[in-house]
Design an enzyme around this catalytic site. Sequence first.
Site, PDB file in Angstrom:
ATOM      1  N   THR A 182       0.893  -1.191   0.204  1.00  0.00           N
ATOM      2  CA  THR A 182      -0.242  -0.071   0.058  1.00  0.00           C
ATOM      3  C   THR A 182       0.918   1.165   0.096  1.00  0.00           C
ATOM      4  O   THR A 182       1.905   1.281   0.672  1.00  0.00           O
ATOM      5  CB  THR A 182      -0.813  -0.118   1.359  1.00  0.00           C
ATOM      6  OG1 THR A 182      -2.006  -1.026   1.110  1.00  0.00           O
ATOM      7  CG2 THR A 182      -1.692   1.394   1.451  1.00  0.00           C
ATOM      8  N   ARG A 184     -13.727  -7.253  -0.726  1.00  0.00           N
ATOM      9  CA  ARG A 184     -12.920  -7.039   0.455  1.00  0.00           C
ATOM     10  C   ARG A 184     -12.281  -5.724   0.574  1.00  0.00           C
ATOM     11  O   ARG A 184     -11.815  -5.201  -0.646  1.00  0.00           O
ATOM     12  CB  ARG A 184     -11.700  -8.182   0.958  1.00  0.00           C
ATOM     13  CG  ARG A 184     -11.086  -7.647   2.161  1.00  0.00           C
ATOM     14  CD  ARG A 184      -9.872  -7.152   1.830  1.00  0.00           C
ATOM     15  NE  ARG A 184      -8.981  -6.753   3.197  1.00  0.00           N
ATOM     16  CZ  ARG A 184      -7.970  -6.052   3.086  1.00  0.00           C
ATOM     17  NH1 ARG A 184      -7.652  -5.214   2.121  1.00  0.00           N
ATOM     18  NH2 ARG A 184      -7.141  -6.009   4.145  1.00  0.00           N
ATOM     19  N   VAL A 185     -12.601  -4.883   1.410  1.00  0.00           N
ATOM     20  CA  VAL A 185     -12.004  -3.539   1.514  1.00  0.00           C
ATOM     21  C   VAL A 185     -11.329  -3.282   2.894  1.00  0.00           C
ATOM     22  O   VAL A 185     -11.854  -3.719   3.958  1.00  0.00           O
ATOM     23  CB  VAL A 185     -13.347  -2.420   1.819  1.00  0.00           C
ATOM     24  CG1 VAL A 185     -12.537  -1.304   1.993  1.00  0.00           C
ATOM     25  CG2 VAL A 185     -13.957  -2.460   0.288  1.00  0.00           C
ATOM     26  N   GLY A 186     -10.002  -2.776   2.812  1.00  0.00           N
ATOM     27  CA  GLY A 186      -9.167  -2.807   4.150  1.00  0.00           C
ATOM     28  C   GLY A 186      -9.353  -1.298   4.639  1.00  0.00           C
ATOM     29  O   GLY A 186     -10.438  -0.493   4.207  1.00  0.00           O
ATOM     30  N   ASP A 187      -8.460  -1.053   5.236  1.00  0.00           N
ATOM     31  CA  ASP A 187      -8.497   0.315   6.039  1.00  0.00           C
ATOM     32  C   ASP A 187      -7.781   1.580   5.237  1.00  0.00           C
ATOM     33  O   ASP A 187      -8.190   2.579   5.594  1.00  0.00           O
ATOM     34  CB  ASP A 187      -7.352   0.337   7.069  1.00  0.00           C
ATOM     35  CG  ASP A 187      -6.044   0.096   6.965  1.00  0.00           C
ATOM     36  OD1 ASP A 187      -5.599  -0.861   6.347  1.00  0.00           O
ATOM     37  OD2 ASP A 187      -5.262   1.104   7.056  1.00  0.00           O
ATOM     38  N   THR A 204      -0.416   1.625   6.927  1.00  0.00           N
ATOM     39  CA  THR A 204      -0.266   0.474   6.053  1.00  0.00           C
ATOM     40  C   THR A 204      -0.050  -0.536   6.796  1.00  0.00           C
ATOM     41  O   THR A 204       0.359  -0.876   7.767  1.00  0.00           O
ATOM     42  CB  THR A 204       0.989   0.972   5.083  1.00  0.00           C
ATOM     43  OG1 THR A 204       1.242  -0.236   4.328  1.00  0.00           O
ATOM     44  CG2 THR A 204       2.198   1.232   5.905  1.00  0.00           C
ATOM     45  N   GLY A 205      -0.679  -1.930   6.221  1.00  0.00           N
ATOM     46  CA  GLY A 205      -0.317  -3.115   7.010  1.00  0.00           C
ATOM     47  C   GLY A 205      -1.564  -3.961   6.829  1.00  0.00           C
ATOM     48  O   GLY A 205      -2.494  -3.636   5.840  1.00  0.00           O
ATOM     49  N   TRP A 206      -1.741  -4.989   7.772  1.00  0.00           N
ATOM     50  CA  TRP A 206      -3.084  -5.735   7.829  1.00  0.00           C
ATOM     51  C   TRP A 206      -4.195  -4.931   8.264  1.00  0.00           C
ATOM     52  O   TRP A 206      -4.346  -4.781   9.095  1.00  0.00           O
ATOM     53  CB  TRP A 206      -2.571  -6.623   8.968  1.00  0.00           C
ATOM     54  CG  TRP A 206      -3.753  -7.658   9.290  1.00  0.00           C
ATOM     55  CD1 TRP A 206      -5.006  -7.887   8.599  1.00  0.00           C
ATOM     56  CD2 TRP A 206      -3.704  -8.825  10.186  1.00  0.00           C
ATOM     57  NE1 TRP A 206      -5.589  -8.895   9.112  1.00  0.00           N
ATOM     58  CE2 TRP A 206      -4.971  -9.552  10.145  1.00  0.00           C
ATOM     59  CE3 TRP A 206      -2.793  -9.169  11.444  1.00  0.00           C
ATOM     60  CZ2 TRP A 206      -5.482 -10.532  11.073  1.00  0.00           C
ATOM     61  CZ3 TRP A 206      -3.183 -10.005  12.139  1.00  0.00           C
ATOM     62  CH2 TRP A 206      -4.445 -10.685  12.054  1.00  0.00           C
TER      63      TRP A 206
END
Length: 297
Positions: A169, A197-200, A220-222
């Site tokens: 990211t 799926r949507v992340g942060d 950035t990350g999980w």
Amino acid sequence: MTRFAMAVHGGAWNIPDELWAAHQAGCRAAQAAGTAVLAKGGDAVSAVCAAIRVLEDDPTFDAGKGSFLNERGEVELDAGLMEGDQLHYGAVLGVARIQNPIDLARYIMEHNQHCVFFGEGAEALAGPAGLASVDPHSHVLPRERKRFETYRDQPEKLNSGVWRAAHDTVGALARDQHGNLAAGNSTGGIPNKQRNRVGDAALISSGLYADNEMGAAMCTGWGESIMRAGMLHQALAQLKAKGDSSEAAQAAAETAVNHLERRVGGYGGIVVMTRSGYCGAAFNTERMAFELPSKDS
């Protein structure tokens, strides 16, 4: 002269030795592009977009060209942008036909009453925004097709450490000569993610935030762990409490990452900028690619 500042990141994960130089070079190029805008008196939003476009176009990173593929072997790109004066925000989720999703996020932020659009509805705004549609396959690299096939055929690899092993990211923070802040992120998500799926990364108050009265930050990350832990909120609360200095910025970043790991066992990184442009960064993955402004700038 009023201080201006530019910070970028290219992802927090276990970046292998053979890829490290490319990640560093990409971040330096993006920071230079954004700084050039600021040095000419340009605004923070334009600087953030200029930096992120460089990273989206660089196949080194998981954003735009070179993004990870989902469980169907498709790209789904997310990007978000926020400015710190009036707190305007725009984001696109799950797009595939936009060359630079950050540009569409900016159009939404500046020209639409709504903040977030996804999928076909977001892509339909490309015309009014003056952005050309592209073939989704233009984002796909043979490297990512191979990665997709490996995880599809060996799902045990996907379930054993992907959170630490694949996060490119990208994002940028800027403070312009008028004291305005901006923050942006862009991502292709995680390898072989479930469709939609949507992340942060593109989400306000989860992956990015900018407020001239408080500061700015980007994560950035999980993504799932970042959202659950409220890592960005932790950083901004620390900034509000500890003031406007390089020490405060670094302490805020470290506190946020420590909270992420302690509360939910998450992995990731964060870059923080104070109201005056002082920056700090922290991460708990093996590496994070980023560039901060020099303390003398």
